[in-house]
Design a protein around this motif. Sequence first.
Motif, PDB file in Angstrom:
ATOM      1  N   ILE A   1      -2.564   1.120 -12.760  1.00  0.00           N
ATOM      2  CA  ILE A   1      -2.964   0.958 -14.160  1.00  0.00           C
ATOM      3  C   ILE A   1      -1.746   1.050 -15.075  1.00  0.00           C
ATOM      4  CG2 ILE A   1      -4.242   2.051 -16.046  1.00  0.00           C
ATOM      5  CD1 ILE A   1      -6.384   2.790 -13.966  1.00  0.00           C
ATOM      6  N   ALA A   2      -0.870   2.028 -14.816  1.00  0.00           N
ATOM      7  CA  ALA A   2       0.335   2.178 -15.638  1.00  0.00           C
ATOM      8  C   ALA A   2       1.260   0.977 -15.479  1.00  0.00           C
ATOM      9  CB  ALA A   2       1.061   3.466 -15.265  1.00  0.00           C
TER      10      ALA A   2
ATOM     11  N   ASP B   1      -1.338  15.703  -0.577  1.00  0.00           N
ATOM     12  CA  ASP B   1      -1.609  15.637   0.861  1.00  0.00           C
ATOM     13  C   ASP B   1      -2.941  14.957   1.187  1.00  0.00           C
ATOM     14  OD1 ASP B   1       0.766  16.911   1.493  1.00  0.00           O
ATOM     15  OD2 ASP B   1      -0.128  18.906   1.332  1.00  0.00           O
ATOM     16  N   SER B   2      -3.913  15.026   0.313  1.00  0.00           N
ATOM     17  CA  SER B   2      -5.235  14.475   0.617  1.00  0.00           C
ATOM     18  C   SER B   2      -5.268  12.966   0.382  1.00  0.00           C
ATOM     19  CB  SER B   2      -6.294  15.150  -0.249  1.00  0.00           C
ATOM     20  OG  SER B   2      -6.144  14.778  -1.592  1.00  0.00           O
ATOM     21  N   ALA B   3      -6.088  12.296   1.171  1.00  0.00           N
ATOM     22  CA  ALA B   3      -6.204  10.843   1.068  1.00  0.00           C
ATOM     23  C   ALA B   3      -6.881  10.434  -0.230  1.00  0.00           C
ATOM     24  CB  ALA B   3      -6.976  10.297   2.260  1.00  0.00           C
ATOM     25  N   LEU B   4      -7.883  11.190  -0.653  1.00  0.00           N
ATOM     26  CA  LEU B   4      -8.568  10.871  -1.900  1.00  0.00           C
ATOM     27  C   LEU B   4      -7.646  11.071  -3.102  1.00  0.00           C
ATOM     28  CD1 LEU B   4     -11.269   9.948  -3.027  1.00  0.00           C
ATOM     29  CD2 LEU B   4     -11.924  12.345  -3.255  1.00  0.00           C
ATOM     30  N   GLY B   5      -6.826  12.087  -3.034  1.00  0.00           N
ATOM     31  CA  GLY B   5      -5.852  12.322  -4.100  1.00  0.00           C
ATOM     32  C   GLY B   5      -4.826  11.204  -4.167  1.00  0.00           C
ATOM     33  N   LYS B   6      -4.353  10.750  -3.006  1.00  0.00           N
ATOM     34  CA  LYS B   6      -3.394   9.641  -2.978  1.00  0.00           C
ATOM     35  C   LYS B   6      -4.015   8.362  -3.540  1.00  0.00           C
ATOM     36  CE  LYS B   6      -0.168  11.002   0.601  1.00  0.00           C
ATOM     37  NZ  LYS B   6       1.093  10.969  -0.097  1.00  0.00           N
ATOM     38  N   LEU B   7      -5.284   8.140  -3.236  1.00  0.00           N
ATOM     39  CA  LEU B   7      -5.970   6.974  -3.771  1.00  0.00           C
ATOM     40  C   LEU B   7      -6.061   7.044  -5.296  1.00  0.00           C
ATOM     41  CD1 LEU B   7      -7.582   4.364  -3.191  1.00  0.00           C
ATOM     42  CD2 LEU B   7      -9.619   5.801  -3.161  1.00  0.00           C
ATOM     43  N   GLY B   8      -6.392   8.203  -5.818  1.00  0.00           N
ATOM     44  CA  GLY B   8      -6.485   8.365  -7.269  1.00  0.00           C
ATOM     45  C   GLY B   8      -5.149   8.161  -7.963  1.00  0.00           C
ATOM     46  N   TRP B   9      -4.088   8.738  -7.395  1.00  0.00           N
ATOM     47  CA  TRP B   9      -2.769   8.563  -8.010  1.00  0.00           C
ATOM     48  C   TRP B   9      -2.279   7.125  -7.885  1.00  0.00           C
ATOM     49  CZ3 TRP B   9      -1.641  11.739 -11.521  1.00  0.00           C
ATOM     50  CH2 TRP B   9      -1.989  13.077 -11.423  1.00  0.00           C
TER      51      TRP B   9
ATOM     52  N   TYR C   1       5.811   6.925 -13.586  1.00  0.00           N
ATOM     53  CA  TYR C   1       6.729   7.810 -12.864  1.00  0.00           C
ATOM     54  C   TYR C   1       6.034   9.104 -12.460  1.00  0.00           C
ATOM     55  CZ  TYR C   1      10.623  10.983 -12.017  1.00  0.00           C
ATOM     56  OH  TYR C   1      11.470  11.899 -11.459  1.00  0.00           O
ATOM     57  N   TYR C   2       5.251   9.660 -13.381  1.00  0.00           N
ATOM     58  CA  TYR C   2       4.506  10.877 -13.077  1.00  0.00           C
ATOM     59  C   TYR C   2       3.500  10.623 -11.956  1.00  0.00           C
ATOM     60  CZ  TYR C   2       1.486  14.938 -13.626  1.00  0.00           C
ATOM     61  OH  TYR C   2       0.758  16.058 -13.379  1.00  0.00           O
ATOM     62  N   GLY C   3       2.837   9.474 -11.991  1.00  0.00           N
ATOM     63  CA  GLY C   3       1.865   9.137 -10.957  1.00  0.00           C
ATOM     64  C   GLY C   3       2.509   8.966  -9.588  1.00  0.00           C
ATOM     65  N   VAL C   4       3.698   8.355  -9.548  1.00  0.00           N
ATOM     66  CA  VAL C   4       4.394   8.191  -8.272  1.00  0.00           C
ATOM     67  C   VAL C   4       4.816   9.548  -7.724  1.00  0.00           C
ATOM     68  CG1 VAL C   4       6.530   7.300  -7.224  1.00  0.00           C
ATOM     69  CG2 VAL C   4       5.159   5.827  -8.674  1.00  0.00           C
ATOM     70  N   ARG C   5       5.312  10.411  -8.591  1.00  0.00           N
ATOM     71  CA  ARG C   5       5.705  11.752  -8.135  1.00  0.00           C
ATOM     72  C   ARG C   5       4.511  12.517  -7.571  1.00  0.00           C
ATOM     73  NH1 ARG C   5       7.957  15.373 -12.039  1.00  0.00           N
ATOM     74  NH2 ARG C   5       8.236  16.699 -10.234  1.00  0.00           N
ATOM     75  N   ARG C   6       3.390  12.474  -8.278  1.00  0.00           N
ATOM     76  CA  ARG C   6       2.201  13.181  -7.808  1.00  0.00           C
ATOM     77  C   ARG C   6       1.640  12.537  -6.535  1.00  0.00           C
ATOM     78  NH1 ARG C   6       1.572  18.111  -9.185  1.00  0.00           N
ATOM     79  NH2 ARG C   6      -0.596  17.843  -8.614  1.00  0.00           N
TER      80      ARG C   6
END
Length: 102
Positions: A59-60, A45-53, A35-40
Amino acid sequence: MRTLLFIVIAGIAGLIVLSTVAPLIGLFLTLALGYYGVRRFLLTDSALGKLGWAVLVLIALSMSISNTPALVGIVAALLLYYAYRGYRKAPEGYEQEDWMID
């Protein structure tokens, strides 16, 4: 007979719930992480950040799927709740006396 049946059902369901406490905690933690990962993911806004989340959410999700014994514990807890609620219900044809004077 009704009391004996309730005791047997409650005992079995209680043992199942107690034996699945660890998977229940694991399921709760992995669902909270997802849930935390979906919220983040939605707030980034960044594509690399979206990929990481997105990787974190996957994984979760895989970790929460591996906690299938927790589903048995949830069903046993619901069975225990409904059995207790049914046991506490007044039998048919039973009227409770009104103790208040009009």
